[in-house]
Design a protein around this motif. Structure first.
Motif, PDB file in Angstrom:
ATOM      1  N   TYR A  81       0.834  -1.200   0.000  1.00  0.00           N
ATOM      2  CA  TYR A  81       0.000   0.000   0.000  1.00  0.00           C
ATOM      3  C   TYR A  81       0.870   1.253   0.000  1.00  0.00           C
ATOM      4  O   TYR A  81       1.974   1.268   0.548  1.00  0.00           O
ATOM      5  CB  TYR A  81      -0.915   0.027   1.233  1.00  0.00           C
ATOM      6  N   GLY A  82       0.342   2.314  -0.599  1.00  0.00           N
ATOM      7  CA  GLY A  82       1.036   3.597  -0.587  1.00  0.00           C
ATOM      8  C   GLY A  82       0.066   4.743  -0.799  1.00  0.00           C
ATOM      9  O   GLY A  82      -0.976   4.574  -1.450  1.00  0.00           O
ATOM     10  N   ASP A  83       0.384   5.901  -0.225  1.00  0.00           N
ATOM     11  CA  ASP A  83      -0.435   7.102  -0.404  1.00  0.00           C
ATOM     12  C   ASP A  83       0.193   7.980  -1.477  1.00  0.00           C
ATOM     13  O   ASP A  83       1.420   8.096  -1.571  1.00  0.00           O
ATOM     14  CB  ASP A  83      -0.530   7.894   0.903  1.00  0.00           C
ATOM     15  N   MET A  84      -0.661   8.612  -2.269  1.00  0.00           N
ATOM     16  CA  MET A  84      -0.182   9.497  -3.311  1.00  0.00           C
ATOM     17  C   MET A  84      -0.180  10.937  -2.814  1.00  0.00           C
ATOM     18  O   MET A  84      -0.964  11.309  -1.936  1.00  0.00           O
ATOM     19  CB  MET A  84      -1.058   9.370  -4.558  1.00  0.00           C
ATOM     20  N   ASP A  85       0.738  11.721  -3.362  1.00  0.00           N
ATOM     21  CA  ASP A  85       0.665  13.167  -3.163  1.00  0.00           C
ATOM     22  C   ASP A  85       0.815  13.834  -4.520  1.00  0.00           C
ATOM     23  O   ASP A  85       1.181  13.186  -5.513  1.00  0.00           O
ATOM     24  CB  ASP A  85       1.699  13.672  -2.153  1.00  0.00           C
ATOM     25  N   PHE A  86       0.537  15.142  -4.556  1.00  0.00           N
ATOM     26  CA  PHE A  86       0.360  15.822  -5.831  1.00  0.00           C
ATOM     27  C   PHE A  86       1.102  17.151  -5.802  1.00  0.00           C
ATOM     28  O   PHE A  86       1.001  17.900  -4.832  1.00  0.00           O
ATOM     29  CB  PHE A  86      -1.131  16.040  -6.105  1.00  0.00           C
ATOM     30  N   ILE A 227     -13.347  16.505  -3.707  1.00  0.00           N
ATOM     31  CA  ILE A 227     -11.918  16.592  -3.419  1.00  0.00           C
ATOM     32  C   ILE A 227     -11.529  15.338  -2.634  1.00  0.00           C
ATOM     33  O   ILE A 227     -12.167  15.008  -1.624  1.00  0.00           O
ATOM     34  CB  ILE A 227     -11.588  17.877  -2.655  1.00  0.00           C
ATOM     35  N   PHE A 228     -10.503  14.656  -3.116  1.00  0.00           N
ATOM     36  CA  PHE A 228     -10.178  13.315  -2.641  1.00  0.00           C
ATOM     37  C   PHE A 228      -8.708  13.202  -2.252  1.00  0.00           C
ATOM     38  O   PHE A 228      -7.838  13.845  -2.843  1.00  0.00           O
ATOM     39  CB  PHE A 228     -10.422  12.281  -3.755  1.00  0.00           C
ATOM     40  N   SER A 229      -8.448  12.332  -1.269  1.00  0.00           N
ATOM     41  CA  SER A 229      -7.114  11.765  -1.116  1.00  0.00           C
ATOM     42  C   SER A 229      -7.109  10.432  -1.863  1.00  0.00           C
ATOM     43  O   SER A 229      -8.158   9.807  -2.044  1.00  0.00           O
ATOM     44  CB  SER A 229      -6.749  11.578   0.357  1.00  0.00           C
ATOM     45  N   VAL A 230      -5.931  10.020  -2.299  1.00  0.00           N
ATOM     46  CA  VAL A 230      -5.831   8.830  -3.154  1.00  0.00           C
ATOM     47  C   VAL A 230      -4.729   7.923  -2.621  1.00  0.00           C
ATOM     48  O   VAL A 230      -3.623   8.386  -2.298  1.00  0.00           O
ATOM     49  CB  VAL A 230      -5.527   9.207  -4.618  1.00  0.00           C
ATOM     50  N   SER A 231      -5.042   6.652  -2.511  1.00  0.00           N
ATOM     51  CA  SER A 231      -4.024   5.666  -2.152  1.00  0.00           C
ATOM     52  C   SER A 231      -4.017   4.571  -3.213  1.00  0.00           C
ATOM     53  O   SER A 231      -4.929   4.474  -4.040  1.00  0.00           O
ATOM     54  CB  SER A 231      -4.294   5.063  -0.766  1.00  0.00           C
ATOM     55  N   MET A 232      -2.981   3.765  -3.194  1.00  0.00           N
ATOM     56  CA  MET A 232      -2.866   2.700  -4.178  1.00  0.00           C
ATOM     57  C   MET A 232      -2.476   1.405  -3.481  1.00  0.00           C
ATOM     58  O   MET A 232      -1.841   1.411  -2.427  1.00  0.00           O
ATOM     59  CB  MET A 232      -1.844   3.068  -5.262  1.00  0.00           C
ATOM     60  N   GLU A 233      -2.917   0.298  -4.065  1.00  0.00           N
ATOM     61  CA  GLU A 233      -2.508  -1.007  -3.571  1.00  0.00           C
ATOM     62  C   GLU A 233      -2.097  -1.875  -4.750  1.00  0.00           C
ATOM     63  O   GLU A 233      -2.651  -1.769  -5.846  1.00  0.00           O
ATOM     64  CB  GLU A 233      -3.623  -1.685  -2.772  1.00  0.00           C
ATOM     65  N   VAL A 234      -1.073  -2.695  -4.518  1.00  0.00           N
ATOM     66  CA  VAL A 234      -0.492  -3.515  -5.577  1.00  0.00           C
ATOM     67  C   VAL A 234      -0.238  -4.904  -5.031  1.00  0.00           C
ATOM     68  O   VAL A 234       0.265  -5.067  -3.906  1.00  0.00           O
ATOM     69  CB  VAL A 234       0.835  -2.905  -6.091  1.00  0.00           C
TER      70      VAL A 234
END
Length: 280
Positions: A81-86, A227-234
């Protein structure tokens, strides 16, 4: 689309690095009653207050780059898992933020919570809800993920409505003690021309998304900017962090943190219960 997503050439990225080095993180300013670093406040005003550089139909390509530092393994299972930033390019000033905006329709319509004695759509409107957006918008977001991180994005978790070229995504809602619930804002004032330009519209907060969803007269579909925060899983193995470009895809998870609504729409049919007929 992916070419546009790489909106920061090497020279711009070098300039970005110099600017970040020159920033003084100790300078704190007020934003909506909270003390935050000056540069973060600039990005918060840009995204939350001025509704700039968000993704949507017939909008300019957002000047934002998607980033992630690394993936973490929780110690069990196969997923990382990881959180994205922009990073936003605001008139040549590069500002980091953990949120993006998208034109969406937020579904507060009641759901069938039981069918033949079986629970359906548990905790809808409290822990999660559906947001609808055009297929082109989610495709553009995915192209920015690819350009910024190298990861291809899977369509897992997206429910396609091919008849309307819409996609439904399950957006998480903070609802635990100690976490701020997502805010719900309605349009308060608009200039006589009806335009949506910067400075022409103001919004008023009427409560949290959960509070508004509990009000009978608000249980409709609302169109606006989410307006969202976004995370990803792999998927991977516990001992080796997955890397992009070797066949794995990332699944995105969206958490709604605020919504600015233009009003109610009757142009989108809500999902009433588990939409198995939409899955492909």
């Amino acid at each position: 689309m992916a070419a546009n997503a790489t909106a920061m050439p090497n020279t711009a990225q070098n300039e970005q690095a110099r600017q970040i080095d020159d920033d003084d993180p100790n300078i704190m300013v007020q934003w909506r009653g909270n003390l935050v670093p000056e540069k973060e406040a600039k990005a918060l005003r840009h995204v939350f207050d001025n509704l700039q550089d968000h993704f949507g139909h017939q909008r300019p390509d957002p000047r934002v780059r998607f980033n992630y530092e690394s993936l973490a393994h929780p110690g069990h299972g196969q997923k990382w898992y990881g959180d994205m930033d922009f990073t936003y390019d605001i008139s040549g000033d590069y500002c980091s933020l953990k949120y993006i905006g998208m034109d969406v329709c937020v579904d507060l319509a009641p759901k069938l919570v039981h069918k033949h004695g079986q629970p359906m759509l548990k905790d809808y409107g409290r822990a999660w809800l559906y947001v609808y957006l055009p297929q082109l918008t989610i495709d553009q977001v995915n192209s920015y993920v690819k350009a910024g991180t190298g990861w291809d994005v899977s369509d897992e978790g997206c429910i396609e409505d091919p008849n309307r070229n819409l996609v439904a995504i399950e957006a998480n809602l903070n609802n635990q003690s100690g976490q701020p619930e997502p805010s719900f804002w309605v349009i308060k004032d608009q200039d006589a021309s009806g335009g949506r330009g910067r400075g022409s519209i103001s919004f008023s907060r009427i409560g949290s998304v959960q509070e508004v969803a509990a009000q009978h007269h608000q249980q409709r579909i609302h169109r606006g900017v989410g307006i969202f925060s976004v995370s990803m899983e792999v998927e991977g193995t516990p001992n080796f962090e997955p890397t992009p470009g070797v066949g794995n895809e990332a699944k995105l998870s969206f958490t709604l943190v605020s919504v600015r609504t233009w009003g109610i729409t009757d142009c989108v049919a809500p999902i009433v219960y588990v939409p198995s007929k939409w899955h492909h």
